[in-house]
Design a protein around this motif. Structure first.
Motif, short mmCIF file in Angstrom:
data_model
loop_
_atom_site.label_atom_id
_atom_site.label_comp_id
_atom_site.label_asym_id
_atom_site.label_seq_id
_atom_site.Cartn_x
_atom_site.Cartn_y
_atom_site.Cartn_z
N SER A 93 60.99 -4.24 -27.70
CA SER A 93 60.48 -4.51 -25.97
C SER A 93 59.41 -3.41 -25.52
CB SER A 93 61.38 -4.26 -25.32
OG SER A 93 62.26 -2.64 -24.91
N GLY A 94 58.80 -4.24 -24.50
CA GLY A 94 57.66 -4.02 -24.33
C GLY A 94 56.16 -3.46 -24.46
N MET A 95 56.24 -5.03 -25.40
CA MET A 95 55.21 -5.13 -26.36
C MET A 95 53.99 -5.38 -25.24
SD MET A 95 56.43 -7.06 -29.45
CE MET A 95 54.68 -7.45 -29.96
N ARG A 96 52.80 -5.39 -25.42
CA ARG A 96 51.89 -5.57 -24.46
C ARG A 96 50.91 -6.40 -24.29
NH1 ARG A 96 49.50 -0.46 -26.90
NH2 ARG A 96 48.74 -2.14 -28.08
N GLY A 97 51.54 -7.66 -25.56
CA GLY A 97 51.48 -9.03 -25.93
C GLY A 97 51.85 -9.41 -27.92
N GLY A 98 51.16 -10.21 -27.52
CA GLY A 98 50.99 -9.77 -29.64
C GLY A 98 52.42 -11.70 -29.34
N PHE A 99 52.67 -12.40 -28.66
CA PHE A 99 53.99 -12.78 -29.10
C PHE A 99 53.83 -13.69 -28.31
CE2 PHE A 99 54.57 -9.92 -25.88
CZ PHE A 99 55.05 -10.13 -24.99
N ALA A 100 54.72 -15.34 -28.08
CA ALA A 100 54.37 -16.10 -27.20
C ALA A 100 55.59 -16.22 -26.46
CB ALA A 100 54.21 -17.52 -28.20
N ARG A 101 54.73 -17.62 -25.31
CA ARG A 101 56.35 -17.53 -24.09
C ARG A 101 56.94 -15.96 -23.57
NH1 ARG A 101 58.77 -22.30 -26.82
NH2 ARG A 101 57.31 -24.10 -26.56
N GLY A 102 57.56 -15.94 -23.08
CA GLY A 102 58.84 -15.14 -23.23
C GLY A 102 59.01 -14.26 -24.04
N GLY A 103 58.30 -14.41 -25.47
CA GLY A 103 59.11 -13.77 -26.92
C GLY A 103 59.01 -14.77 -27.72
N THR A 104 59.34 -13.63 -28.84
CA THR A 104 59.30 -14.74 -29.70
C THR A 104 60.06 -13.81 -31.13
OG1 THR A 104 56.95 -15.19 -29.69
CG2 THR A 104 57.57 -15.82 -31.83
N THR A 105 60.81 -15.01 -32.04
CA THR A 105 61.54 -14.24 -32.92
C THR A 105 61.24 -14.22 -33.98
OG1 THR A 105 63.78 -14.72 -31.83
CG2 THR A 105 64.05 -14.15 -33.41
N LEU A 106 60.32 -13.56 -34.99
CA LEU A 106 60.22 -13.27 -36.18
C LEU A 106 60.99 -12.78 -37.05
CD1 LEU A 106 56.05 -12.65 -35.89
CD2 LEU A 106 57.18 -14.61 -36.13
N GLY B 48 69.81 -23.86 -27.62
CA GLY B 48 70.23 -23.73 -26.18
C GLY B 48 69.65 -22.89 -25.49
N LEU B 49 69.13 -24.48 -24.75
CA LEU B 49 68.46 -24.51 -24.40
C LEU B 49 68.54 -23.59 -22.40
CD1 LEU B 49 66.73 -28.38 -24.37
CD2 LEU B 49 65.88 -26.45 -25.15
N ALA B 50 69.10 -24.20 -22.31
CA ALA B 50 69.60 -22.64 -21.12
C ALA B 50 69.68 -21.31 -21.09
CB ALA B 50 70.67 -23.13 -19.95
N ASP B 51 70.36 -20.84 -21.91
CA ASP B 51 70.48 -19.56 -23.32
C ASP B 51 68.63 -18.64 -23.20
OD1 ASP B 51 72.82 -19.02 -22.56
OD2 ASP B 51 72.84 -19.68 -24.46
N GLY B 52 67.26 -19.65 -23.20
CA GLY B 52 66.88 -19.55 -23.90
C GLY B 52 65.26 -19.53 -22.40
N GLY B 53 66.21 -20.49 -21.18
CA GLY B 53 65.71 -20.22 -20.53
C GLY B 53 64.99 -21.62 -19.80
N TYR B 54 64.90 -22.60 -20.41
CA TYR B 54 64.19 -23.91 -20.54
C TYR B 54 65.10 -24.95 -19.50
CZ TYR B 54 61.71 -22.78 -24.84
OH TYR B 54 60.74 -22.20 -26.36
N ARG B 55 64.28 -25.24 -19.06
CA ARG B 55 64.58 -26.37 -18.33
C ARG B 55 64.11 -27.98 -19.03
NH1 ARG B 55 63.00 -24.38 -11.84
NH2 ARG B 55 63.76 -22.50 -12.34
N ARG B 56 64.82 -28.88 -18.94
CA ARG B 56 64.98 -30.24 -18.71
C ARG B 56 63.91 -31.20 -18.52
NH1 ARG B 56 67.17 -32.38 -23.87
NH2 ARG B 56 69.09 -31.68 -24.94
#
Length: 127
Positions: A51-64, A119-127
């Protein structure tokens, strides 16, 4: 010595025991630090959180691999969502990146089958 063993155990756990995902996890940890992130380990989900990254990820975050890269401190719900993505990395190995990107091009955001599984809701997505 104890600290090193503990890190190795976490690293293997975060990668879900998959050798190719271990490599992605190691690279993601380096990437997160290069973008100014702080690394912690979430025992409940078995993920490294950068956490605390200045950039380098997509949307609200990315799992690699077994690392969640983000600028903010994630909620428990979001970490549960991202843990499913780590499981997807383990299931598909390095091919997950291609599968995810192909799915995202065809069905972006909340229509992406990998996001639906996580899980869309857990990921902060709206349908």
């Amino acid at each position: 010595m104890t600290r090193r063993i503990r890190f190795r155990d976490r690293w293997v756990r975060a990668a879900r025991g998959v050798p190719s995902v271990r490599a992605v996890t190691a690279l993601a940890l380096c990437w997160g630090r290069a973008w100014g992130g702080s690394v912690s380990f979430d025992d409940e989900t078995g993920l490294f959180v950068c956490s605390g990254m200045r950039g380098g990820f997509a949307r609200g975050g990315t799992t690699l691999g077994g690392v969640f890269l983000t600028s903010a401190l994630p909620s428990r719900r979001l970490l549960r969502h991202e843990a499913v993505h780590a499981d997807q990395w383990a299931r598909y190995g390095l091919g997950f990146a291609v599968r995810y990107l192909r799915e995202e091009l065809r069905n972006p955001g909340a229509r992406n089958s990998f996001e639906i599984e996580a899980g869309l809701a857990d990921g902060g997505y709206r349908r």
